[in-house]
Design a protein around this motif. Structure first.
Motif, short mmCIF file in Angstrom:
data_model
loop_
_atom_site.label_atom_id
_atom_site.label_comp_id
_atom_site.label_asym_id
_atom_site.label_seq_id
_atom_site.Cartn_x
_atom_site.Cartn_y
_atom_site.Cartn_z
N ALA A 66 0.81 -1.21 0.00
CA ALA A 66 0.00 0.00 0.00
C ALA A 66 0.84 1.26 0.00
N GLU A 67 2.07 1.19 0.57
CA GLU A 67 2.91 2.38 0.60
C GLU A 67 3.45 2.72 -0.78
N VAL A 68 3.42 1.75 -1.70
CA VAL A 68 3.88 1.98 -3.08
C VAL A 68 2.70 2.23 -4.02
N ARG A 69 1.67 1.39 -3.88
CA ARG A 69 0.50 1.47 -4.76
C ARG A 69 -0.74 1.22 -3.93
N GLY A 70 -1.65 2.21 -3.90
CA GLY A 70 -2.78 2.13 -2.99
C GLY A 70 -4.14 1.92 -3.62
N ASP A 71 -4.20 1.62 -4.92
CA ASP A 71 -5.50 1.53 -5.56
C ASP A 71 -6.10 0.14 -5.47
N GLY A 121 -1.87 6.66 -3.35
CA GLY A 121 -1.27 7.06 -4.61
C GLY A 121 -0.54 5.88 -5.21
N TYR A 122 0.38 6.17 -6.15
CA TYR A 122 1.15 5.11 -6.80
C TYR A 122 2.52 5.72 -7.13
N ASP A 123 3.58 5.16 -6.54
CA ASP A 123 4.92 5.70 -6.70
C ASP A 123 5.38 5.65 -8.16
N LYS A 124 6.43 6.40 -8.44
CA LYS A 124 6.95 6.53 -9.80
C LYS A 124 7.35 5.16 -10.36
N GLY A 153 -4.20 13.84 -6.39
CA GLY A 153 -4.42 12.73 -7.29
C GLY A 153 -4.01 12.97 -8.73
N GLU A 154 -3.20 14.00 -9.00
CA GLU A 154 -2.76 14.25 -10.37
C GLU A 154 -1.81 13.14 -10.84
N LEU A 155 -1.72 12.97 -12.15
CA LEU A 155 -0.71 12.10 -12.74
C LEU A 155 0.50 12.96 -13.10
N GLN A 188 3.81 8.88 -11.98
CA GLN A 188 3.29 8.49 -10.67
C GLN A 188 1.96 9.17 -10.41
N VAL A 189 1.15 8.53 -9.59
CA VAL A 189 -0.11 9.11 -9.15
C VAL A 189 0.14 9.79 -7.81
#
Length: 208
Positions: A66-71, A121-124, A153-155, A188-189
């Motif tokens: 979740a710390e890298v990708r939370g969707d 969010g989602y890391d680079k 939440g921007e890309l 990244q998100v």
């Protein structure tokens, strides 16, 4: 039916910018009412618990972090609902137009709903690092009807030659559609402070 949801003139303009810059953003490819229907579908599926925590890592060695990708995601299947089938039909039209415009030999498309809860969010990352997979063109269609600047939440899209250099920050507003080369752009998100909805996917040059 699907062509009524797509502005083919705007799609062609997007492809012209994609050819020039390897990425493009449009606000007019999909009909706004269709995007609202897709947003409601995503919200309904999430509330019903049908979206799953997204994973990261190579095929066969997936993990959740979740710390890298939370969707939370759900892969689209044309047999599950009419609106999903309609969107997949639209993607087939876009795939055919991409092949006509770029001669890419794209054979299929994969796509999923993505729901980011607040504070996620989602890391680079790069969708196709070192050209190792069959993903050629990434797309994201945003489904947020009342997005405000403070929602986040921007890309963030970065320069392929200088990965720390920000090229663009795309607002996830309803109907905004971005295409970019899957093998080129780190992105990244940014952390979202309100639920963030989108449809994400890849046009691929491999067959099933």
């Amino acid at each position: 039916m699907e062509q009524k949801q797509i502005n083919l003139s705007s799609l062609t303009e997007s492809f012209e910018k994609l050819a020039e810059n390897n990425w493009t953003l449009s606000q007019e490819v999909f009909a706004p009412e269709f995007c609202k229907q897709l947003a409601h579908e995503c919200q309904k599926l999430y509330s019903e618990g049908q979206l799953n925590k997204a994973s990261i890592g190579p095929s066969g060695n997936k993990i959740t972090a979740a710390e890298v990708r939370g969707d939370y995601t759900l892969w689209l299947d044309g047999d599950t609902s009419p609106i999903q089938k309609q969107f997949l039909d639209c993607l087939e039209t876009i795939r055919e137009e991409l092949n006509r415009f770029f001669f890419l030999g794209l054979k299929r498309v994969e796509s999923h709903f993505a729901f980011y809860p607040p504070e996620s969010g989602y890391d680079k990352h790069i969708d196709n690092p070192r050209g190792a997979s069959h993903r050629k063109i990434t797309f994201v269609l945003y489904l947020n009807e009342s997005w405000q600047k403070e929602h986040g939440g921007e890309l963030s899209l970065y320069n392929p030659e200088r990965p720390e250099e920000l090229l663009a920050r795309v607002e996830p507003r309803l109907g905004h559609l971005i295409f970019f080369r899957s093998d080129l752009f780190p992105h990244q998100v940014e952390k979202s402070f309100t639920p963030r909805l989108s449809l994400t996917g890849w046009f691929r040059d491999d067959a099933l």
